[in-house]
Write an enzyme that holds these catalytic residues in place. Structure first.
Site, PDB file in Angstrom:
ATOM      1  N   ALA A 178     -12.965 -12.874   6.708  1.00 40.18           N
ATOM      2  CA  ALA A 178     -13.065 -11.452   6.350  1.00 40.18           C
ATOM      3  C   ALA A 178     -12.860 -11.323   4.846  1.00 40.18           C
ATOM      4  CB  ALA A 178     -12.005 -10.640   7.086  1.00 40.18           C
ATOM      5  N   ARG A 181      -4.953   5.728  -1.723  1.00 41.62           N
ATOM      6  CA  ARG A 181      -3.658   5.136  -2.061  1.00 41.62           C
ATOM      7  C   ARG A 181      -2.890   6.074  -2.958  1.00 41.62           C
ATOM      8  NH1 ARG A 181      -5.443  -1.168  -2.845  1.00 41.62           N
ATOM      9  NH2 ARG A 181      -6.360  -1.277  -0.758  1.00 41.62           N
ATOM     10  N   TRP A 215       0.820  -1.195   0.000  1.00 44.52           N
ATOM     11  CA  TRP A 215       0.000   0.000   0.000  1.00 44.52           C
ATOM     12  C   TRP A 215       0.860   1.252   0.000  1.00 44.52           C
ATOM     13  CZ3 TRP A 215      -0.988  -4.198   3.257  1.00 44.52           C
ATOM     14  CH2 TRP A 215      -2.117  -4.950   2.899  1.00 44.52           C
ATOM     15  N   VAL A 268      -4.898 -12.612   7.326  1.00 46.99           N
ATOM     16  CA  VAL A 268      -5.718 -13.828   7.199  1.00 46.99           C
ATOM     17  C   VAL A 268      -4.815 -15.044   6.995  1.00 46.99           C
ATOM     18  CG1 VAL A 268      -7.892 -12.839   6.369  1.00 46.99           C
ATOM     19  CG2 VAL A 268      -6.033 -13.281   4.743  1.00 46.99           C
ATOM     20  N   HIS A 324      -7.061   0.912   3.444  1.00 45.40           N
ATOM     21  CA  HIS A 324      -8.099  -0.113   3.282  1.00 45.40           C
ATOM     22  C   HIS A 324      -9.084  -0.011   4.448  1.00 45.40           C
ATOM     23  CE1 HIS A 324      -5.204  -3.216   5.424  1.00 45.40           C
ATOM     24  NE2 HIS A 324      -5.196  -2.045   5.984  1.00 45.40           N
ATOM     25  N   GLN A 360     -14.165   1.070  -0.525  1.00 46.69           N
ATOM     26  CA  GLN A 360     -14.048  -0.367  -0.278  1.00 46.69           C
ATOM     27  C   GLN A 360     -15.198  -0.829   0.587  1.00 46.69           C
ATOM     28  OE1 GLN A 360     -10.430  -1.607   1.624  1.00 46.69           O
ATOM     29  NE2 GLN A 360      -9.472  -2.140  -0.330  1.00 46.69           N
TER      30      GLN A 360
HETATM   31  N1  DAH Z   1      -7.615  -4.968   2.666  1.00 46.99           N
HETATM   32  C1  DAH Z   1      -7.296  -5.670   1.432  1.00 46.99           C
HETATM   33  C2  DAH Z   1      -6.896  -4.655   0.374  1.00 46.99           C
HETATM   34  O1  DAH Z   1      -7.103  -3.502   0.559  1.00 46.99           O
HETATM   35  C3  DAH Z   1      -8.468  -6.468   0.953  1.00 46.99           C
HETATM   36  C4  DAH Z   1      -8.739  -7.619   1.855  1.00 46.99           C
HETATM   37  C5  DAH Z   1      -8.086  -8.806   1.637  1.00 46.99           C
HETATM   38  C6  DAH Z   1      -9.608  -7.490   2.901  1.00 46.99           C
HETATM   39  C7  DAH Z   1      -8.318  -9.890   2.473  1.00 46.99           C
HETATM   40  C8  DAH Z   1      -9.846  -8.566   3.743  1.00 46.99           C
HETATM   41  C9  DAH Z   1      -9.189  -9.766   3.503  1.00 46.99           C
HETATM   42  O2  DAH Z   1     -10.691  -8.504   4.772  1.00 46.99           O
HETATM   43  O3  DAH Z   1      -9.433 -10.839   4.320  1.00 46.99           O
HETATM   44  O4  DAH Z   1      -6.394  -5.045  -0.656  1.00 46.99           O
END
Ligand code: DAH
Length: 337
Positions: free
Chosen positions: A305, A194, A154, A251, A168, A208
Site C-alpha cells: 500500500a 488535519r 495525526w 505496514v 488519511h 491524498q
Molecule cells: N496514511 C499515511 C499518511 O497519511 C500515508 C501512508 C503511509 C499510506 C504508508 C500507506 C502506507 O498506504 O502504506 O501519512
C-alpha cells in the site's frame, strides 16, 4: 411686428432646435397659416401703399432668409440622425471577436485526474470513501490502537457525532477489502483533514491518493516498479524511485518513498536540499493485522500500500511555492492553468 425682430427670434429658435420635430414646430410658428409672418402680411392690407411696398419686400427678404436657415438646419439634423443610426447598425467584420471566458480545471483536479489515468492504465480501479470516518476505520482497523503513540501522528478533527474527519485515505484499504475478494488493485483519491497550522507547505485540508495491491505473490519490488513507472509518466522524465525503511503501523516493513529530484535530476539543488532526492510518499507491505481486520486470512495474501499528497505533486509539477494558493480562490493564480 417688426420683420427684423421676427427674423432675429426665428433665427435663434432655428439654431437651437435639437431635432427635426422641434424644427418643425418652429417652422409652423413662423410660416404656418396662423404663423407670425402671415399675420404681419395680413396687417399690410390696412397700410398706405408705399408703406405696404416697403414692408412687403422686407417680409419677403426675411422669408427667404429664414427658408434658407430652415433648409440648412434640417439637412444638418438629418445628417446627424443618419450618422447615429448608421453607427448603431454598422458591422465591422474585421474587428477581433470577443473571446468567451471558459473555465478550466483546478490544478488539483487536473493532477488528480492525471494520476487516475496513469494508474487506471496499469489496471487500478479508482474508488472513493467517506470523508466523515469512524475511529475504527481511521485508526483501530489500521493497527493503530487507542493508546498507541502513533495516533499522535495525526492531529485529528473529532466530530460531535462520534465520528471524525479522516486524517488519511488509508481507511479505504479496510473498507474495500471487506467487500472485495483479492486479487485487487485500487487507488483511492480523496480529501483528508488535519488539525494543523498552515504555512507555505502545510494545509489543514489536502488531497491524498492511496494505493493498494493485493495478490498471492506481491513484493516490494513490484511496488517499486509500479511507483517508479507512475512517476516517470507523471513528470514525463526519467525519474528514479528510492525506498528507505520507515514506520507506519499498518505496514510491515514500511517505506519512505523518494524520487530523484525533478528539477536537477539527482545532482543536488535547492529544491531537493542538495540531496538529489525528494520524499513523496509513505508505503509498505500490508500488515497481517490489517488483513485480519478486513476479514482476510493474513497467510493467504500479500500486498503493498502507499499514500501520497496530490498538492505536493502539483507543486512540483507546476513549480508552486505555497500550498495555500490552491484554496485561496485567487483568480490570478487559477487563470494560469
Ligand atoms: N496514511 C499515511 C499518511 O497519511 C500515508 C501512508 C503511509 C499510506 C504508508 C500507506 C502506507 O498506504 O502504506 O501519512
Amino acid at each position: 411686428m417688426d420683420p427684423e425682430l421676427i427674423k432675429e427670434n426665428a433665427k435663434k429658435e432655428i439654431s437651437e432646435a435639437e431635432n427635426l420635430e422641434k424644427l418643425n414646430g418652429v417652422l409652423k410658428k413662423y410660416f404656418g397659416k396662423e404663423g407670425e409672418l402671415n399675420s404681419v402680411l395680413k396687417s399690410l392690407l390696412s397700410m398706405p401703399p408705399e408703406e405696404r411696398i416697403r414692408l412687403g419686400s422686407q417680409i419677403n427678404e426675411v422669408k427667404s432668409f429664414l427658408r434658407n436657415q430652415f433648409d440648412q438646419k434640417a439637412s444638418e439634423l438629418k445628417k446627424n440622425l443618419e450618422e447615429r443610426n448608421g453607427r448603431k447598425e454598422k458591422i465591422d467584420v474585421s474587428v477581433p471577436g470577443k473571446k468567451p471566458r471558459v473555465g478550466t480545471l483546478h490544478p488539483l483536479s487536473r493532477v488528480k485526474k492525471r494520476c487516475e489515468e496513469i494508474f487506471q492504465s496499469m489496471g487500478f480501479e479508482v474508488v472513493e470513501g467517506p470523508e466523515m470516518e469512524s475511529e475504527w476505520y481511521n485508526f483501530d482497523a489500521l493497527n493503530i490502537p487507542h493508546d498507541h503513540p502513533a495516533r499522535d501522528l495525526w492531529d485529528t478533527f473529532y466530530l460531535k457525532n462520534g465520528l471524525l474527519l479522516r486524517t488519511h485515505t488509508s481507511p479505504n484499504q479496510i473498507r474495500y477489502m471487506e467487500n472485495h475478494q483479492p486479487p485487487l488493485r485500487i487507488i483511492v483519491p480523496g480529501t483528508v483533514f488535519r488539525h494543523e497550522a498552515t504555512d507555505p507547505s502545510h494545509e489543514f485540508q489536502l488531497i491524498q491518493l492511496e494505493g493498494l495491491m493485493i495478490d498471492k505473490k506481491v513484493s516490494a519490488a513490484n511496488f517499486k516498479a509500479i511507483i517508479e513507472g507512475f512517476f516517470k509518466r507523471f513528470f514525463n522524465k526519467n525519474i528514479k524511485a528510492r525506498l528507505r525503511p520507515d514506520f507506519f503501523p499498518f505496514v510491515e516493513p514500511g517505506f519512505d518513498v523518494s524520487i530523484s529530484c525533478v528539477v536537477c535530476g539527482g545532482k543536488g539543488c535547492s529544491v531537493c536540499k542538495k540531496s538529489g532526492w525528494i520524499e513523496v510518499a509513505g508505503a509498505g507491505m500490508v500488515h497481517p493485522n490489517v488483513f485480519k481486520n478486513a476479514g482476510l486470512i493474513p497467510g493467504d495474501w500479500q500486498g503493498w500500500a502507499f499514500g501520497f499528497g496530490i498538492e505536493r505533486l502539483a507543486m512540483m509539477k507546476y513549480k508552486i511555492n505555497d500550498i495555500r494558493l490552491f484554496r485561496s480562490g485567487d483568480l490570478r493564480f487559477l487563470k494560469q492553468f
